[in-house]
Design a protein around this motif. Sequence first.
Motif, PDB file in Angstrom:
ATOM      1  N   LYS A   1      -6.257  -2.677   8.967  1.00 28.89           N
ATOM      2  CA  LYS A   1      -7.169  -1.626   9.451  1.00 28.89           C
ATOM      3  C   LYS A   1      -7.475  -1.761  10.938  1.00 28.89           C
ATOM      4  O   LYS A   1      -7.966  -0.823  11.564  1.00 28.89           O
ATOM      5  CB  LYS A   1      -8.458  -1.649   8.632  1.00 28.89           C
ATOM      6  N   THR A   2      -7.168  -2.926  11.511  1.00 28.54           N
ATOM      7  CA  THR A   2      -7.283  -3.068  12.958  1.00 28.54           C
ATOM      8  C   THR A   2      -6.393  -2.066  13.670  1.00 28.54           C
ATOM      9  O   THR A   2      -6.716  -1.567  14.747  1.00 28.54           O
ATOM     10  CB  THR A   2      -6.901  -4.499  13.387  1.00 28.54           C
ATOM     11  N   PHE A   3      -5.271  -1.742  13.035  1.00 28.92           N
ATOM     12  CA  PHE A   3      -4.312  -0.820  13.643  1.00 28.92           C
ATOM     13  C   PHE A   3      -4.243   0.524  12.938  1.00 28.92           C
ATOM     14  O   PHE A   3      -3.729   1.491  13.493  1.00 28.92           O
ATOM     15  CB  PHE A   3      -2.919  -1.469  13.655  1.00 28.92           C
ATOM     16  N   ALA A   4      -4.708   0.577  11.709  1.00 34.15           N
ATOM     17  CA  ALA A   4      -4.671   1.828  10.943  1.00 34.15           C
ATOM     18  C   ALA A   4      -5.984   1.933  10.176  1.00 34.15           C
ATOM     19  O   ALA A   4      -6.054   1.622   8.985  1.00 34.15           O
ATOM     20  CB  ALA A   4      -3.473   1.836  10.006  1.00 34.15           C
ATOM     21  N   LYS A   5      -7.033   2.374  10.857  1.00 30.95           N
ATOM     22  CA  LYS A   5      -8.389   2.302  10.306  1.00 30.95           C
ATOM     23  C   LYS A   5      -8.610   3.196   9.089  1.00 30.95           C
ATOM     24  O   LYS A   5      -9.572   3.013   8.355  1.00 30.95           O
ATOM     25  CB  LYS A   5      -9.416   2.634  11.381  1.00 30.95           C
ATOM     26  N   ARG A   6      -7.714   4.154   8.852  1.00 29.73           N
ATOM     27  CA  ARG A   6      -7.891   5.046   7.706  1.00 29.73           C
ATOM     28  C   ARG A   6      -7.410   4.442   6.387  1.00 29.73           C
ATOM     29  O   ARG A   6      -7.606   5.021   5.320  1.00 29.73           O
ATOM     30  CB  ARG A   6      -7.171   6.372   7.974  1.00 29.73           C
ATOM     31  N   LEU A   7      -6.784   3.285   6.452  1.00 27.54           N
ATOM     32  CA  LEU A   7      -6.348   2.635   5.214  1.00 27.54           C
ATOM     33  C   LEU A   7      -7.545   2.227   4.369  1.00 27.54           C
ATOM     34  O   LEU A   7      -8.598   1.876   4.895  1.00 27.54           O
ATOM     35  CB  LEU A   7      -5.509   1.386   5.534  1.00 27.54           C
ATOM     36  N   SER A   8      -7.380   2.259   3.049  1.00 29.48           N
ATOM     37  CA  SER A   8      -8.470   1.878   2.158  1.00 29.48           C
ATOM     38  C   SER A   8      -7.924   1.063   0.990  1.00 29.48           C
ATOM     39  O   SER A   8      -6.718   1.080   0.700  1.00 29.48           O
ATOM     40  CB  SER A   8      -9.201   3.114   1.625  1.00 29.48           C
ATOM     41  N   ALA A   9      -8.819   0.368   0.302  1.00 27.55           N
ATOM     42  CA  ALA A   9      -8.428  -0.506  -0.806  1.00 27.55           C
ATOM     43  C   ALA A   9      -7.770   0.265  -1.945  1.00 27.55           C
ATOM     44  O   ALA A   9      -6.932  -0.287  -2.673  1.00 27.55           O
ATOM     45  CB  ALA A   9      -9.642  -1.272  -1.317  1.00 27.55           C
TER      46      ALA A   9
ATOM     47  N   GLU B   1      -6.625 -10.429  -0.345  1.00 28.03           N
ATOM     48  CA  GLU B   1      -6.443  -8.974  -0.335  1.00 28.03           C
ATOM     49  C   GLU B   1      -7.332  -8.330   0.719  1.00 28.03           C
ATOM     50  O   GLU B   1      -6.889  -7.466   1.494  1.00 28.03           O
ATOM     51  CB  GLU B   1      -6.762  -8.431  -1.723  1.00 28.03           C
ATOM     52  N   ALA B   2      -8.601  -8.772   0.788  1.00 26.56           N
ATOM     53  CA  ALA B   2      -9.539  -8.215   1.757  1.00 26.56           C
ATOM     54  C   ALA B   2      -9.134  -8.572   3.181  1.00 26.56           C
ATOM     55  O   ALA B   2      -9.236  -7.746   4.101  1.00 26.56           O
ATOM     56  CB  ALA B   2     -10.946  -8.721   1.461  1.00 26.56           C
TER      57      ALA B   2
ATOM     58  N   LEU C   1       0.842  -1.191   0.000  1.00 23.80           N
ATOM     59  CA  LEU C   1       0.000   0.000   0.000  1.00 23.80           C
ATOM     60  C   LEU C   1       0.877   1.241   0.000  1.00 23.80           C
ATOM     61  O   LEU C   1       1.999   1.228   0.508  1.00 23.80           O
ATOM     62  CB  LEU C   1      -0.921   0.048   1.229  1.00 23.80           C
ATOM     63  N   THR C   2       0.357   2.314  -0.558  1.00 24.52           N
ATOM     64  CA  THR C   2       1.002   3.616  -0.452  1.00 24.52           C
ATOM     65  C   THR C   2       0.396   4.347   0.735  1.00 24.52           C
ATOM     66  O   THR C   2      -0.818   4.559   0.793  1.00 24.52           O
ATOM     67  CB  THR C   2       0.798   4.448  -1.722  1.00 24.52           C
ATOM     68  N   VAL C   3       1.233   4.713   1.694  1.00 25.27           N
ATOM     69  CA  VAL C   3       0.750   5.392   2.901  1.00 25.27           C
ATOM     70  C   VAL C   3       0.970   6.892   2.778  1.00 25.27           C
ATOM     71  O   VAL C   3       0.048   7.674   2.854  1.00 25.27           O
ATOM     72  CB  VAL C   3       1.451   4.835   4.160  1.00 25.27           C
ATOM     73  N   SER C   4       2.208   7.288   2.590  1.00 21.57           N
ATOM     74  CA  SER C   4       2.513   8.708   2.417  1.00 21.57           C
ATOM     75  C   SER C   4       3.903   8.839   1.833  1.00 21.57           C
ATOM     76  O   SER C   4       4.853   8.245   2.335  1.00 21.57           O
ATOM     77  CB  SER C   4       2.457   9.462   3.748  1.00 21.57           C
ATOM     78  N   GLU C   5       4.009   9.586   0.757  1.00 21.61           N
ATOM     79  CA  GLU C   5       5.323   9.791   0.151  1.00 21.61           C
ATOM     80  C   GLU C   5       6.239  10.598   1.054  1.00 21.61           C
ATOM     81  O   GLU C   5       7.454  10.572   0.906  1.00 21.61           O
ATOM     82  CB  GLU C   5       5.165  10.499  -1.192  1.00 21.61           C
ATOM     83  N   HIS C   6       5.647  11.312   2.003  1.00 23.53           N
ATOM     84  CA  HIS C   6       6.441  12.164   2.891  1.00 23.53           C
ATOM     85  C   HIS C   6       6.727  11.484   4.229  1.00 23.53           C
ATOM     86  O   HIS C   6       7.256  12.108   5.140  1.00 23.53           O
ATOM     87  CB  HIS C   6       5.716  13.488   3.125  1.00 23.53           C
ATOM     88  N   GLN C   7       6.377  10.212   4.334  1.00 26.33           N
ATOM     89  CA  GLN C   7       6.620   9.471   5.565  1.00 26.33           C
ATOM     90  C   GLN C   7       8.117   9.427   5.842  1.00 26.33           C
ATOM     91  O   GLN C   7       8.925   9.185   4.948  1.00 26.33           O
ATOM     92  CB  GLN C   7       6.075   8.045   5.371  1.00 26.33           C
ATOM     93  N   ARG C   8       8.490   9.642   7.086  1.00 26.27           N
ATOM     94  CA  ARG C   8       9.921   9.691   7.398  1.00 26.27           C
ATOM     95  C   ARG C   8      10.550   8.301   7.255  1.00 26.27           C
ATOM     96  O   ARG C   8       9.883   7.274   7.339  1.00 26.27           O
ATOM     97  CB  ARG C   8      10.145  10.239   8.801  1.00 26.27           C
TER      98      ARG C   8
END
Length: 368
Positions: free
Chosen positions: A285-293, A277-278, A227-234
Amino acid sequence: MARKVAVIGGGIIGATAAFYLSFLDSNHQLAITLFDDGTGQATKAASGIISPWLSKRRNKRWYALAKDGAAFYSKLVADAQLGLDAYQQTGTIVTRRAKDALEALYQEAQIKVAHTPAMQAVQMLSSKEVGQRLPFLTNRRRIFVKGGAKIDGAVFIDHLLSRAQQNGVTLKRQRVTFDARGAIETTDGPELFENVIVATGAWMKGTLEPLNYLVKVRPQKGQLIDLTVSEHQRAGLPVLMPESLSDMIPFDGGKLVVGATHENDGGFDLQATSAAEATLLGNAKTFAKRLSANQITDVRVGTRAYTDDFAPFFGHLPNNPNILLGGGLGSSGLTTGPIIGYLLAKSIVDHQLGDWQRYTKPVSQYVI
C-alpha cells in the motif's frame, strides 16, 4: 548398462539438474531418478524477480553467479521450451528513497549495462511513465527501469519436471536420506547410485547426517501474498523492486504477488500468519494505496536455506566426488539455482568436475 544417477530434492536446483541430466544425455547412458516430497519447498511457494544487477550485495562470487544465472535463463527457457506462465521478461522498476541515491544508482546501471547484455537497456522514468507501466500504482516516485524478468516458481518447477519425465527421468514423491554406507534409503529399501546430486535446501542437514557430515545452513521462513488487482489488467507488466520493502510482481490475469518475508525465527513452520499478511499488504500500500485485505486470495509459505555468509555453495561432498551438493541459496534462489543445477548436471554427464571457484567457496566451508 546405464549409470544410475539420483537427484535428491525437486526445487530450483534439483529440477533443473534432473532436466539437464536427461537433456544432455543424448546417448541415453544415464538412469535418472529424482526424489522429492515437496514439503515446505521454497521454490514452489515463490514468485520472484530475475534482476540481480543493481543489488546492494558486494560479494563478488555471488554477483558473478547471479549475473551469469540471469543470463542463463535464455538458454534454459529455450532448451525446456518454457512458456510465459513460467518465465516472462518484462523489465524491472527499481526505487530509491532519495533523489541523489537514485541518480547514483542510475549512473551505476549505465556503466553495467554497457558490458552486461542481459540487462538490455536502462532508462530513468518520469512519474507519468511509471504510471503507464504499472497503472495500479498510486505512489509514483521517480524510479527507473532496466531489463529483468519474473518467474512463477510452482509453474516453473512443474514444467521442468514434466520435461524431465518426458526425457525418461523417474520421479518418486518421497523424502529420502542416506544410510551409513552411502546408499539412499527409499520406501522400497536401500538403493545404490553411482552419482548423486543433493539439493534439499534447509533439510540438507538431515539428508547428510547419516554420513556424519555437519551442514552449516539454517532455515528461514518466507511468506508471500497473492492479490487480485484487475482481471482486465494488460499482460506483460514489469515488476517493482522497492528499496527496503516487499517486491511487487504482477502476473497476467490480474494477479499481484507481494513478498516475501524473511523470518529467521520461523524455522520449518509452514503456517501462514496474520502478522505477515498485514506487513506485506502494508508494504504494497506504500505504492498502491487502494489495495485492501479483501483482495488477498492466498498466502504462500516456504522455507529457504541460508549460510552464515549468505552465499550459495555447490560442488562435491568433501572426500566423495560422486556426491554433489548445491544449496544455501537464500532469497536469490530463483536467480542462482538454475545455473547451479545445470553445472552440476553437466559435470556428471561429462565425467568431469568443473572449476567453480569464481562462483563459490569450497563446499568444505559449509559441510564439515
